[in-house]
Design a protein around this motif. Structure first.
Motif, PDB file in Angstrom:
ATOM      1  N   ARG A   4       0.710  -1.218   0.536  1.00 35.60           N
ATOM      2  CA  ARG A   4      -0.329  -0.087  -0.355  1.00 35.60           C
ATOM      3  C   ARG A   4       0.771   1.234  -0.079  1.00 35.60           C
ATOM      4  N   ALA A   5       0.619   2.089  -1.188  1.00 40.07           N
ATOM      5  CA  ALA A   5       1.113   3.292  -0.388  1.00 40.07           C
ATOM      6  C   ALA A   5      -0.161   4.388  -0.670  1.00 40.07           C
ATOM      7  N   VAL A   6       0.289   5.613   0.406  1.00 40.22           N
ATOM      8  CA  VAL A   6      -1.354   6.343   0.451  1.00 40.22           C
ATOM      9  C   VAL A   6      -0.398   8.104  -0.112  1.00 40.22           C
ATOM     10  N   ILE A   7      -1.692   8.437  -0.592  1.00 38.90           N
ATOM     11  CA  ILE A   7      -1.546   9.742  -0.901  1.00 38.90           C
ATOM     12  C   ILE A   7      -2.028  10.453  -0.465  1.00 38.90           C
ATOM     13  N   GLU A   8      -1.239  12.238   0.255  1.00 33.70           N
ATOM     14  CA  GLU A   8      -1.914  12.348   1.162  1.00 33.70           C
ATOM     15  C   GLU A   8      -1.396  14.349   0.721  1.00 33.70           C
ATOM     16  N   ARG A   9      -2.800  15.062   0.914  1.00 34.39           N
ATOM     17  CA  ARG A   9      -2.524  16.684   0.074  1.00 34.39           C
ATOM     18  C   ARG A   9      -2.364  17.110   1.462  1.00 34.39           C
ATOM     19  N   GLY A  10      -0.986  18.130   1.539  1.00 38.69           N
ATOM     20  CA  GLY A  10      -1.184  18.723   2.609  1.00 38.69           C
ATOM     21  C   GLY A  10      -1.241  19.653   2.888  1.00 38.69           C
ATOM     22  N   LYS A  11      -1.875  20.724   4.127  1.00 37.53           N
ATOM     23  CA  LYS A  11      -2.479  21.917   3.772  1.00 37.53           C
ATOM     24  C   LYS A  11      -1.685  23.229   2.760  1.00 37.53           C
ATOM     25  N   ASP A  12      -0.606  23.194   2.445  1.00 38.45           N
ATOM     26  CA  ASP A  12       0.091  23.595   1.363  1.00 38.45           C
ATOM     27  C   ASP A  12       0.179  23.320   0.912  1.00 38.45           C
ATOM     28  N   GLY A  13      -0.861  22.571  -0.034  1.00 35.15           N
ATOM     29  CA  GLY A  13      -1.384  21.913  -1.523  1.00 35.15           C
ATOM     30  C   GLY A  13      -0.313  20.602  -2.127  1.00 35.15           C
ATOM     31  N   TYR A  67      -1.955   2.245  -4.767  1.00 35.78           N
ATOM     32  CA  TYR A  67      -1.776   3.661  -4.369  1.00 35.78           C
ATOM     33  C   TYR A  67      -3.755   4.061  -3.265  1.00 35.78           C
ATOM     34  N   GLN A  68      -4.017   4.855  -2.832  1.00 31.25           N
ATOM     35  CA  GLN A  68      -5.223   4.657  -1.727  1.00 31.25           C
ATOM     36  C   GLN A  68      -4.444   6.545  -1.218  1.00 31.25           C
ATOM     37  N   TRP A  69      -5.747   6.465  -1.204  1.00 32.65           N
ATOM     38  CA  TRP A  69      -6.365   8.194  -1.428  1.00 32.65           C
ATOM     39  C   TRP A  69      -6.008   8.598   0.666  1.00 32.65           C
ATOM     40  N   ASP A  70      -5.704   8.717   1.269  1.00 34.02           N
ATOM     41  CA  ASP A  70      -6.516   9.366   2.495  1.00 34.02           C
ATOM     42  C   ASP A  70      -8.200  10.144   2.643  1.00 34.02           C
ATOM     43  N   ILE A  71      -8.310   9.797   3.526  1.00 30.99           N
ATOM     44  CA  ILE A  71     -10.170  10.337   3.801  1.00 30.99           C
ATOM     45  C   ILE A  71      -9.911  12.075   3.436  1.00 30.99           C
ATOM     46  N   ASN A  76      -9.960  17.250  -0.394  1.00 32.33           N
ATOM     47  CA  ASN A  76      -9.051  18.323  -1.557  1.00 32.33           C
ATOM     48  C   ASN A  76      -8.671  18.236  -2.905  1.00 32.33           C
ATOM     49  N   TYR A  77      -8.616  17.269  -2.990  1.00 33.03           N
ATOM     50  CA  TYR A  77      -7.618  16.747  -4.799  1.00 33.03           C
ATOM     51  C   TYR A  77      -9.267  16.846  -5.390  1.00 33.03           C
ATOM     52  N   PHE A  78      -9.913  15.838  -4.961  1.00 32.97           N
ATOM     53  CA  PHE A  78     -11.744  15.975  -6.102  1.00 32.97           C
ATOM     54  C   PHE A  78     -12.182  16.708  -4.830  1.00 32.97           C
ATOM     55  N   LEU A  92     -25.044   8.642   5.780  1.00 36.98           N
ATOM     56  CA  LEU A  92     -23.955   9.468   6.457  1.00 36.98           C
ATOM     57  C   LEU A  92     -25.068  10.451   7.048  1.00 36.98           C
ATOM     58  N   ASP A  93     -24.315  11.337   8.217  1.00 33.87           N
ATOM     59  CA  ASP A  93     -24.610  12.598   8.198  1.00 33.87           C
ATOM     60  C   ASP A  93     -23.709  13.598   7.967  1.00 33.87           C
ATOM     61  N   SER A  94     -24.096  14.708   7.521  1.00 34.78           N
ATOM     62  CA  SER A  94     -23.061  15.399   6.471  1.00 34.78           C
ATOM     63  C   SER A  94     -22.085  15.781   7.373  1.00 34.78           C
ATOM     64  N   SER A  95     -22.696  16.159   8.245  1.00 35.21           N
ATOM     65  CA  SER A  95     -21.964  16.956   9.433  1.00 35.21           C
ATOM     66  C   SER A  95     -20.147  16.244   9.827  1.00 35.21           C
ATOM     67  N   LEU A  96     -20.396  15.099  10.530  1.00 41.65           N
ATOM     68  CA  LEU A  96     -19.526  14.042  10.255  1.00 41.65           C
ATOM     69  C   LEU A  96     -18.384  14.103   8.672  1.00 41.65           C
ATOM     70  N   LEU A  97     -18.929  13.512   8.056  1.00 43.44           N
ATOM     71  CA  LEU A  97     -18.271  13.448   6.276  1.00 43.44           C
ATOM     72  C   LEU A  97     -17.419  15.532   6.513  1.00 43.44           C
ATOM     73  N   ARG A  98     -18.506  16.350   6.933  1.00 41.71           N
ATOM     74  CA  ARG A  98     -17.310  17.789   6.685  1.00 41.71           C
ATOM     75  C   ARG A  98     -16.650  17.831   8.123  1.00 41.71           C
ATOM     76  N   HIS A  99     -16.499  16.488   8.890  1.00 36.43           N
ATOM     77  CA  HIS A  99     -15.568  16.916   9.715  1.00 36.43           C
ATOM     78  C   HIS A  99     -14.306  16.315   9.376  1.00 36.43           C
ATOM     79  N   TYR A 100     -14.671  15.586   8.486  1.00 38.63           N
ATOM     80  CA  TYR A 100     -13.584  14.825   8.088  1.00 38.63           C
ATOM     81  C   TYR A 100     -12.411  14.902   7.192  1.00 38.63           C
ATOM     82  N   LYS A 101     -13.440  16.125   7.157  1.00 39.96           N
ATOM     83  CA  LYS A 101     -12.434  16.836   5.351  1.00 39.96           C
ATOM     84  C   LYS A 101     -11.651  18.042   5.387  1.00 39.96           C
TER      85      LYS A 101
END
Length: 101
Positions: A4-13, A67-71, A76-78, A92-101
């Motif tokens: 597994r290789a995890v793809i992340e996007r930092g707050k700096d892009g 390759y896998q994306w973190d939530i 952020n990417y899409f 799911l509750d939309s506020s829960l998804l916003r929390h993960y975002k």
């Protein structure tokens, strides 16, 4: 063997890719996913060369990466994904998804 290789996007892009299940610290970074994958692949090739020269543990021999994306990075990417519609489809509750975002 697949790893597994995890793809992340930092707050700096900046995108980063790492292989959490491997002992060797293999990472790649870039301004795009394509750049990060190229840097990650280059890191893997360099580690394989080191293994050949120095007798390094050869856990990279014949390895393929999935390759896998973190939530958070998915959202952020899409950025066209609408959380309200997705939460409705998933039940799911939309506020829960916003929390993960």
């Amino acid at each position: 063997m697949k790893k597994r290789a995890v793809i992340e996007r930092g707050k700096d892009g900046v995108f980063s890719i790492y292989a959490p299940d491997m002992e060797t610290g293999t990472i790649g970074t870039g301004q795009s996913v394509k750049e990060a994958k190229a840097d990650f692949d280059n890191s893997v090739r360099e580690l394989i060369e080191c293994a050949k020269e120095d007798g390094f543990p050869d856990e990279l021999s014949g390895v393929e990466f999935e390759y896998q994306w973190d939530i958070a990075s998915i959202f952020n990417y899409f950025d066209w994904i609408k959380l309200s519609k997705l939460s409705e489809e998933l039940g799911l509750d939309s506020s829960l998804l916003r929390h993960y975002k």
